[in-house]
Design an enzyme around this catalytic site. Structure first.
Site, short mmCIF file in Angstrom:
data_model
loop_
_atom_site.label_atom_id
_atom_site.label_comp_id
_atom_site.label_asym_id
_atom_site.label_seq_id
_atom_site.Cartn_x
_atom_site.Cartn_y
_atom_site.Cartn_z
N PHE A 192 0.81 -1.22 0.00
CA PHE A 192 0.00 0.00 0.00
C PHE A 192 0.84 1.26 0.00
CE2 PHE A 192 0.07 2.37 3.96
CZ PHE A 192 0.75 1.52 4.82
N LYS A 193 2.12 1.16 0.36
CA LYS A 193 2.94 2.37 0.42
C LYS A 193 3.09 3.05 -0.94
CE LYS A 193 5.23 1.32 4.74
NZ LYS A 193 4.62 0.02 5.11
N ASP A 194 2.85 2.31 -2.02
CA ASP A 194 2.88 2.92 -3.35
C ASP A 194 1.83 4.03 -3.50
OD1 ASP A 194 4.91 1.27 -4.42
OD2 ASP A 194 3.47 -0.31 -4.90
N LEU A 212 3.72 7.03 -2.00
CA LEU A 212 5.07 7.37 -2.46
C LEU A 212 5.14 7.64 -3.95
CD1 LEU A 212 6.98 5.07 0.00
CD2 LEU A 212 7.22 7.55 -0.20
#
Ligand SMILES: *Cc1c(COP(=O)(O)O)cnc(C)c1O
Length: 466
Positions: free
Chosen positions: A111-113, A116
């Site tokens: 999910f960090k995409d 970022l």
């Protein structure tokens, strides 16, 4: 929109300021002076927007003036165009009133995409206008490093260097970082452990005199405000898909640094009808002990099957506490100091106020694996271990969530192929790497092994920057 620090020593900051800063100069975290609100009719009107359109609308409420609207729209669209599912964040039904929100269709399958991808573009935009360059420096053993490298590899004004402990990360984790293409992307394998990497990064930030004049180090860790903003979007998107604003929803969120679930709290504060937010932890359960028993005390770190949640203290939790304390910086500072040295607790009334919004549960490795196996058997859906912690917590707290009509949405924070060891430990065959990762892994790995020594690191970093 202006931003201020939770510790009371800094206010009147712009979005640009907080984008380029980690901690506020007074040691606090930046929050908006006032949160934008969405009425029921605002929400209803957003129901048919595509993911990228919704993301643009939400982002523009927080960035006010930092970017020309068209530029912001282009950055957001480009970010989500790279996701492999056309819905970006699709929902999958499990049991009755139980859903999984798939947040793993971005370039690094976690999910960090979501944050970022946008952050790299925002940084580039601001720096280009200012005619400045930065060097992003970070240490990671998990998902943040690869997501940050992917998010910044197109950024002309940014170099990025990520440290990982040499031979102490899994093959998949290492390759996800070392096969990212880009002339501005650097990986260093430190001959030490993860703590050594973090210590080196901290020391480099403390004395940046090794950098050429005009260049500055920047961190993109989970306290970065822009990351939080982009995470609000999928809560609203999922809520609207399941009947908001008419029908409330609940979310169960696998939690480490409290960034993801804090975004859910903000969505609720902005006006999304959210019944409950479930804080799901692994055995690093400081938040579960606090929400369940009103005791905030640090316990030794444990290594678990859900490594991205292996943390001692959740850095973003301070942002929520700031609100809980009625934005009283002095009371907040006292609480944090008590918690750091022994234990802290809330007044009965405050604790109850917290429990109106949050519930919690924790799962150990055995329960995590049992949940992976159970959900596979019952629904043919394969969960990664972080997501399994969230599903377990959703099921454990379901009875205490007052409104059985509100669907429970479990955030799936990573693709199971990233954590194949946990899946095999659950007695299931290892999942195949998605095609996009297989393709990436055919690229040559690029990294340099470096001694566990500050002078060795800074001489490399000083030479990277152009
Ligand atoms: C980072 C991460 C988490 C925890 O998110 P926080 O914002 O730190 O709470 C959970 N699952 C995965 C897969 C992650 O990468």
């Amino acid at each position: 929109m202006e931003y201020l620090s939770t510790r009371g020593g800094c206010s009147g900051q712009s979005f640009e300021d907080v984008l380029l800063t980690g901690l506020a100069p007074d040691g606090g975290l930046f929050v908006p002076a006032e949160l934008p609100r969405l009425s029921a009719s605002d929400l209803a009107e957003m129901r048919d927007l595509s993911y990228a359109e919704l993301a643009w609308r939400i982002a523009s409420m927080f960035t006010a003036g930092a970017f020309p609207e068209d530029d912001l729209r282009r950055m957001v669209e480009a970010s989500y165009a790279g996701f492999s599912d056309p819905e970006v964040a699709p929902l999958t039904a499990l049991g009755e009133g139980e859903y999984v929100l798939e947040l793993f269709h971005g370039p690094t399958l976690a999910f960090k995409d979501f944050a970022l991808q946008v952050l790299g573009r925002m940084l580039d935009h601001v720096l280009r206008r200012k005619g400045r360059r930065v060097l992003i420096l970070g240490a990671t053993s998990g998902d943040t490093g690869s997501a940050a490298l992917e998010g910044c590899r197109h950024s002309a004004q940014v170099d990025i260097c990520i440290l990982h402990p040499h031979e102490k990360v899994s093959d998949v984790q290492r390759k996800q970082m070392t096969t990212v293409a880009g002339d501005n992307v650097f990986n260093l394998a430190v001959e030490g452990n993860f703590d050594d990497c973090q210590r080196l990064v901290k020391a480099a930030f403390a004395d940046q005199s090794f950098l050429p004049p005009g260049l500055q180090l920047v961190a993109v860790n989970s306290i970065n405000w822009a990351r939080i903003v982009m995470q609000i979007v999928y809560y609203i998107h999922a809520g609207l898909r399941l009947g908001a604003p008419e029908r409330p929803v609940s979310f169960s969120v696998p939690t480490g640094n409290f960034g993801d679930i804090y975004a859910g709290y903000l969505a609720r504060e902005m006006g999304l009808p959210v019944k409950r937010l479930i804080v799901a932890t692994n055995e690093n359960d400081i938040l579960h002990r606090f929400i369940g028993g009103n005791e905030y005390s640090i316990a030794p770190l444990k290594h678990t099957w859900s490594p991205s949640m292996d943390i001692l203290v959740s850095s973003n939790f301070e942002r929520y506490l700031f609100d809980l304390f009625g934005r009283d910086s002095t009371a907040l500072a006292q609480f944090m100091a008590d918690g750091a040295t022994g234990k802290a607790s809330l007044s009965e009334a405050r604790w109850r106020a917290m429990r109106e919004v949050f519930d919690s549960a924790s799962a150990n490795d055995a329960t995590t694996c049992a949940t992976i196996a159970e959900v596979w058997r019952e629904h043919g859906v394969l969960l990664d271990p972080h997501t399994a912690v969230g599903v377990r917590a959703a099921r454990a707290t379901r009875e205490s969530v007052r409104d059985p009509e509100a669907p429970m949405i479990c955030l799936a924070t990573a693709h199971p192929a990233k954590f194949a060891e946990a899946v095999t430990a659950a007695g299931l065959p290892a999942p195949e790497l998605p095609e996009r990762l297989q393709r990436q892994f055919r690229r040559p790995e690029r990294y340099r092994v470096v001694e566990n020594d500050l002078a060795a690191l800074t001489s490399i970093l000083g030479g990277l920057a152009v």
